[in-house]
Design a protein around this motif. Sequence first.
Motif, short mmCIF file in Angstrom:
data_model
loop_
_atom_site.label_atom_id
_atom_site.label_comp_id
_atom_site.label_asym_id
_atom_site.label_seq_id
_atom_site.Cartn_x
_atom_site.Cartn_y
_atom_site.Cartn_z
N GLU A 1 0.84 -1.20 0.00
CA GLU A 1 0.00 0.00 0.00
C GLU A 1 0.87 1.25 0.00
OE1 GLU A 1 -3.12 -0.04 -0.47
OE2 GLU A 1 -3.64 -2.13 -0.08
N SER A 2 0.25 2.39 -0.29
CA SER A 2 1.01 3.63 -0.44
C SER A 2 1.56 4.11 0.90
CB SER A 2 0.13 4.72 -1.07
OG SER A 2 -1.03 4.93 -0.31
N ALA A 3 2.77 4.66 0.85
CA ALA A 3 3.44 5.21 2.03
C ALA A 3 4.47 6.21 1.54
CB ALA A 3 4.11 4.10 2.84
N GLY A 4 4.93 7.06 2.47
CA GLY A 4 5.93 8.04 2.07
C GLY A 4 6.64 8.62 3.27
N VAL A 5 7.75 9.30 2.98
CA VAL A 5 8.56 9.94 4.02
C VAL A 5 7.86 11.21 4.48
CG1 VAL A 5 10.78 11.00 4.54
CG2 VAL A 5 10.67 9.00 3.02
N GLY A 6 7.70 11.34 5.80
CA GLY A 6 7.12 12.56 6.36
C GLY A 6 8.18 13.56 6.75
N ASP A 7 9.14 13.16 7.59
CA ASP A 7 10.20 14.08 8.01
C ASP A 7 11.30 13.29 8.71
OD1 ASP A 7 11.45 16.52 8.23
OD2 ASP A 7 10.44 17.09 10.09
N LEU A 8 12.46 13.94 8.84
CA LEU A 8 13.61 13.43 9.57
C LEU A 8 13.88 14.38 10.71
CD1 LEU A 8 16.09 11.45 9.64
CD2 LEU A 8 17.26 13.09 8.15
N SER A 9 14.08 13.83 11.93
CA SER A 9 14.26 14.70 13.09
C SER A 9 15.53 15.54 12.96
CB SER A 9 14.30 13.88 14.38
OG SER A 9 15.44 13.03 14.40
N HIS A 10 15.60 16.60 13.77
CA HIS A 10 16.68 17.58 13.67
C HIS A 10 18.05 16.94 13.83
CE1 HIS A 10 18.66 21.54 14.69
NE2 HIS A 10 17.86 21.89 13.70
N ASP A 11 18.16 15.93 14.71
CA ASP A 11 19.44 15.26 14.93
C ASP A 11 19.61 14.01 14.09
OD1 ASP A 11 17.73 13.49 16.15
OD2 ASP A 11 18.53 13.77 18.18
N GLY A 12 18.61 13.71 13.23
CA GLY A 12 18.71 12.57 12.33
C GLY A 12 18.44 11.22 12.95
N SER A 13 17.93 11.19 14.19
CA SER A 13 17.74 9.91 14.88
C SER A 13 16.36 9.30 14.69
CB SER A 13 18.01 10.09 16.38
OG SER A 13 17.04 10.96 16.96
N LEU A 14 15.40 10.07 14.14
CA LEU A 14 14.02 9.60 14.01
C LEU A 14 13.49 9.93 12.62
CD1 LEU A 14 12.63 10.94 17.42
CD2 LEU A 14 13.26 8.57 16.91
N ILE A 15 12.72 9.00 12.06
CA ILE A 15 12.13 9.16 10.74
C ILE A 15 10.63 8.97 10.86
CG2 ILE A 15 12.02 8.25 8.38
CD1 ILE A 15 14.91 7.11 8.95
N ALA A 16 9.86 9.98 10.46
CA ALA A 16 8.40 9.89 10.48
C ALA A 16 7.90 9.43 9.11
CB ALA A 16 7.79 11.23 10.85
N VAL A 17 7.02 8.43 9.13
CA VAL A 17 6.49 7.84 7.90
C VAL A 17 4.97 7.94 7.93
CG1 VAL A 17 6.24 5.69 6.60
CG2 VAL A 17 8.43 6.24 7.69
N GLU A 18 4.39 8.35 6.81
CA GLU A 18 2.95 8.26 6.61
C GLU A 18 2.67 7.00 5.81
OE1 GLU A 18 2.05 13.09 6.32
OE2 GLU A 18 1.74 11.78 4.58
N HIS A 19 1.73 6.17 6.28
CA HIS A 19 1.44 4.93 5.56
C HIS A 19 -0.05 4.64 5.56
CE1 HIS A 19 0.36 2.25 8.93
NE2 HIS A 19 1.27 2.93 9.64
N THR A 20 -0.45 3.76 4.63
CA THR A 20 -1.86 3.35 4.51
C THR A 20 -1.96 1.83 4.48
OG1 THR A 20 -1.81 3.50 2.09
CG2 THR A 20 -2.45 5.48 3.28
N GLU A 21 -1.23 1.19 5.37
CA GLU A 21 -1.23 -0.27 5.42
C GLU A 21 -2.62 -0.84 5.70
OE1 GLU A 21 1.69 -1.39 8.29
OE2 GLU A 21 3.35 -0.44 7.21
N HIS A 22 -3.48 -0.04 6.31
CA HIS A 22 -4.85 -0.45 6.60
C HIS A 22 -5.74 -0.42 5.36
CE1 HIS A 22 -4.18 3.84 7.34
NE2 HIS A 22 -5.37 4.03 6.84
N GLY A 23 -5.23 0.07 4.23
CA GLY A 23 -5.95 0.01 2.97
C GLY A 23 -6.79 1.23 2.64
#
Length: 609
Positions: A167-189
Amino acid sequence: MTESTRSTEPRQPDMPDWEKRFRAPRVSLPDWAEDAPHRSLFVSNATGTYELYAWDRETGEQRQVTHRANGTTDGVLSPDGAWIWWFDDKDGDEFGVWRRRAFDAPLVAGEVDEPAVPGLDPSYPAGLAIGRDGRTAVVGRSTDDDGSTIHVARAGEAPVEIYRHRESAGVGDLSHDGSLIAVEHTEHGDAMHSALRVLRPDGSAVAELDDTEGGTVELGLEVLGFAPVDGDSRLLIGHQRRGRWEPLVWDVATGAQTDLGLDLPGDVAAEWYPDGSGLLIAHSFEARSDLWRYDLATGELTEVPTPPGTVSGATARPDGTVEYLWSSAAEPSVVRSTTGEIVLDPPGEKSPGSVPVEDVWVEGPGGRVHALVQKPAGVTGPLPTVFEIHGGPTWHDSDSFAAGPAAWVDHGYAVVRVNYRGSTGYGREWTDALKHRVGLIELEDIAAVRDWAVASGLADPARLILTGGSWGGYLTLLGVGTQPDAWALGIAAVPVADYVTAYHDEMEALKAMDRTLLGGTPEEVPERFEASSPLTYVDAVKVPVYISAGVNDPRCPIRQIDNYVSRLAAREAVHEVYRYDAGHGSLVVDERIKQVRLELDFAERHLGR
């Protein structure tokens, strides 16, 4: 069938206002580098094609940094200001790779910029976040074979896949220090309503957020950005828990959620001020928008003064000022600052203005429908009237400047734009209402406004044109088939014409959206695709139809348009089709002018003035 092959006419000294509006120099809201705020990136049509430009605010130098026959608009500036990333596709097909060039590198004819992420094959883009360390990027991708994938790329190393799903997904953002990645996803369909996941760069999960209502109805979430502070795990997100888009702050480390509870009607989005002390609030309500500052420590909400109209984008600068792209239906777009200055003022002849919009509210079968009306100054009806229908469908028309409607007004037409069910800005229920009866719901609202336009004396019922691009083009073809006696002409740009073939040929992310809208694939719910497809009603079309299409379009592919055109031709229905060498619209000014000229000419030949 007539194949249009006319070329654009040479530019003349007595160029009409409508053409001047398209040729006038335009710029986008500049992006700026987080750690080098004097370096900016913007889009302009200064050369006659929309391309990316670098701007050094310290020296004042502005330089074109991309040059392609069909233009370039997708670009990102690295946080250190050293690199410009831009997306390189083939003639508008949206399938390609990211390339990069040094910010201060001159543009050399024939020189090809280096691939930004060697080792990643071409794909559709699905988000990009570049790290402040100057060597890390998170790249979202989508292909028909792989679905959605996300990769962490580091300079000198092979990219590492950290996420994959059909299913569709994409990159949301990377934290200021680069330690966290936010992802938007639609695995639920449900491709209309994303859930959120926060990952570490190794792909391990940190936190999840998935809103549901009653366990069945999905509510949307979106990433608005991590706090711009090292070690800060706060993520600004958008939610729909109260039936509209609003921001909240989610601490992904502790799970704490801070609901801002803003007392503003309509949809609300936000971004961080650069020091993390407050939020720049973008508020949209009934086709207009304004800006506010929210202080996170005190909860105080302060208006950021802007003229009446529409703010199409805004950003807070490190000195606390705000830059924003503003326009109204009567006044062309301009990049302003809260200092009172014009931020970018490109050289060249300025665009003529147009007439203001009037607001109309009409009772429709699903509630009150908002429409925006423009008409020639000093002219009374009934007038030939163009119903120009917006795309999306999750979008809306606003009190903002648009050269296309202004061209129709210049030629003596009234223009009506309808924010039908499916449009944004009127609450979640209004946006989500079109599910399953796709296209037919929107046309019910358009029909209600059409009836008002005729009854009020604005519109001549014998000279009504239904037109639009993308989803608006789809509704045009569906409308002239399902409402064959309501319209005098149909003019459709890059439309869905044969829904089943469109589904099989379109890019993967749009297939997911169609499954959400219609409740499954064409094989699973054939009756819904049939009911919503213009091809089903093509033999009922009575009026002349004009269609324009990009031969490289991945959103409304050419084969399904050819199927529809063949059915018109088989019964010798009056129609014209114009194919051009680009994707879902053109970034070349001459090509845009040519298309508008062809539409105006088609209307004049079949309706007169």
